[in-house]
Design a protein around this motif. Structure first.
Motif: not given
Length: 489
Positions: A1-23
């Motif tokens: 459970m912890v591993t799966l949800t860590l992957f979910s957090c990582t996916t979310g933070t990278f998507m948020l990073f893309l909102t500031s990176l991709i015009p």
């Protein structure tokens, strides 16, 4: 459970990073002169909401499970060693949470404020990826307990089965042979409290209704005594849980960032300015220091003064947290009254972006008190739930805490909407106006203090009604041996 949800957090933070990176994922800057604000496109909204959704999903798994998972690592130790380690585990958990928040509101906020959102979000994404990879690398060394059935489904089954069996009559004298117990465990009988739920584990004489046809018990037709007692324990702490929601509401309702943005943020030197988003550092540092020192230094000191082994009960610590929350709002109201008076005196009542000749450190006392309130209330709640609920409900403990915080956030939003709707009638500036100098945030803080006082009365009533002796209670076995068996879930 912890591993799966860590992957979910990582996916979310990278998507948020893309909102500031991709015009294409970033809406136009509204701060540019002579250019109006353009609404974000459906794609931009979708990616932003999806990133927040993934992070929320990840947090909902990591936060409730991390302490229970850490407890699994020491489950095989002897009781004395385990109790000592568990106390240390709680302390280190609180300190680590506080340290992470300190980094978030100082280093990350500084980079976002001075360098840009790309760097700030990029650091967050890199940290989450590193944590996920470290967790995967360390996975072979973890103690992994055999997965149990979902506690939420187990509790729901008791409700469903008790409703199915509502027409059954409970026996006057309980015998273990009349109730369903899990195979391999000592035979128990349910407690007398909330007797209606005992119908979920009463044995019926219709095998076709109880089994699934293959000789296995169907949990949607009959539950074990353990399941019934777990639900009773959960329901018993709900009044205490509901009484603590107000403290979360108060802790999340401060508009200190907006206030700090209008004040002189120079600290120590004219060159350094405290970012407005870092104003909560006073709260977090107080929370972290108090959490780390309470068990190791403060409790022994108080024991020497009072001569008592138990200085404060868990309910008393929670009550102190409620009281401190009220005090923080009273201080916040007084400071905001003075801040607004300075703004009006300086001719800045209609200038939302003007800087007052008033130090941002005026906001520090209210945040220090909020930090103490959080240390008493949140930590007290966690330890209270751990003490009151069966050991099998470890992940349920933190789930209750964060569920309360989520409910408080929703209520806070509704309160703010209602206040602005009521106070903004007839063309009047609402209390929570976009321009702090025109609004009356001091009235809002005082209203929260009044609501907190009402909640304190409710908390005292719940504390008086709640009886610790009914939690994790001993259940009497039937038969000739009147032996008391401790129910641990």
């Amino acid at each position: 459970m912890v591993t799966l949800t860590l992957f979910s957090c990582t996916t979310g933070t990278f998507m948020l990073f893309l909102t500031s990176l991709i015009p294409k994922l970033t809406p136009p800057d509204c701060s540019l002169s002579n250019q109006g604000c353009t609404s974000p496109s459906p794609l931009q909204l979708f990616v932003l909401c999806a990133s927040l959704g993934f992070m929320s999903l990840g947090a909902s798994g990591v936060r409730p499970c991390c302490l229970a998972f850490a407890e699994d690592q020491i489950a095989h130790w002897d009781e004395t060693q385990k109790d000592r380690a568990l106390r240390g585990l709680f302390s280190w958990y609180y300190v680590s949470v506080g340290f992470a928040q300190i980094v978030a509101v100082t280093i990350l906020v500084y980079f976002q404020d001075q360098v840009g959102w790309k760097v700030g979000f990029g650091i967050s994404a890199a940290v989450m990826l590193s944590i996920t990879l470290v967790n995967l690398a360390a996975s072979p060394f973890y103690v992994k307990m055999k997965p149990q059935r979902s506690i939420w489904i187990s509790l729901l089954q008791v409700v469903v089965v008790s409703l199915k069996n509502r027409h059954l009559v409970l026996p006057k004298t309980y015998q273990s042979a009349q109730f369903h117990n899990a195979s391999g465990l000592r035979e128990l009988v349910p407690s007398e409290k909330m007797r209606f739920l005992n119908k979920a584990c009463i044995l019926r004489y219709h095998a076709t209704n109880v089994s699934d046809g293959a000789g296995r018990t169907n949990s949607w037709n009959i539950c074990t005594v353990e399941q019934v007692e777990n639900l009773k324990s959960a329901l018993s702490v709900i009044p205490m849980w509901s009484a603590m929601i107000m403290t979360f509401l108060i802790q999340s309702s401060s508009f200190g960032v907006l206030q700090a943005a209008t004040m002189d943020r120079r600290v120590g030197t004219k060159k350094f300015q405290l970012p407005a988003g870092s104003i909560s550092i006073f709260e977090i540092i107080t929370f972290t220091i108090w959490s780390g020192c309470y068990d190791w230094y403060i409790v022994p000191f108080l024991r020497r003064i009072t001569g008592r082994q138990q200085v404060l009960t868990l309910k008393q610590r929670m009550g102190i947290g409620v009281s401190l929350s009220i005090a923080s709002m009273l201080v916040a109201s007084a400071v905001e009254t003075y801040r607004r008076k300075v703004a009006v005196k300086g001719g800045l009542q209609h200038d939302a972006k003007g800087t007052l000749e008033m130090s941002v450190l005026w906001l520090a006392p209210q945040y220090v008190i909020i930090g103490l309130a959080g240390a008493f209330s949140s930590i007290g709640q966690i330890e209270f739930y751990y003490a009151a609920l069966p050991k099998s409900m470890g992940s349920f403990v933190l789930a209750l805490l964060f569920f309360g915080a989520g409910v408080a956030s929703i209520i806070a939003t509704l309160v703010i909407k209602a206040i602005n709707l009521i106070t903004g009638r007839n063309g009047m500036a609402p209390w929570l106006s976009n321009n702090l100098n025109e609004g009356h945030y001091n009235y809002y803080y005082f209203l929260l203090a009044v609501l907190g006082a009402i909640d304190l009365i409710y908390f005292i009533a719940c504390s008086y009604v709640f009886d610790e002796r009914t939690q994790n209670m001993s259940l009497e076995t039937s038969g000739d041996a009147k032996e008391m068996v401790e129910f641990q879930g």
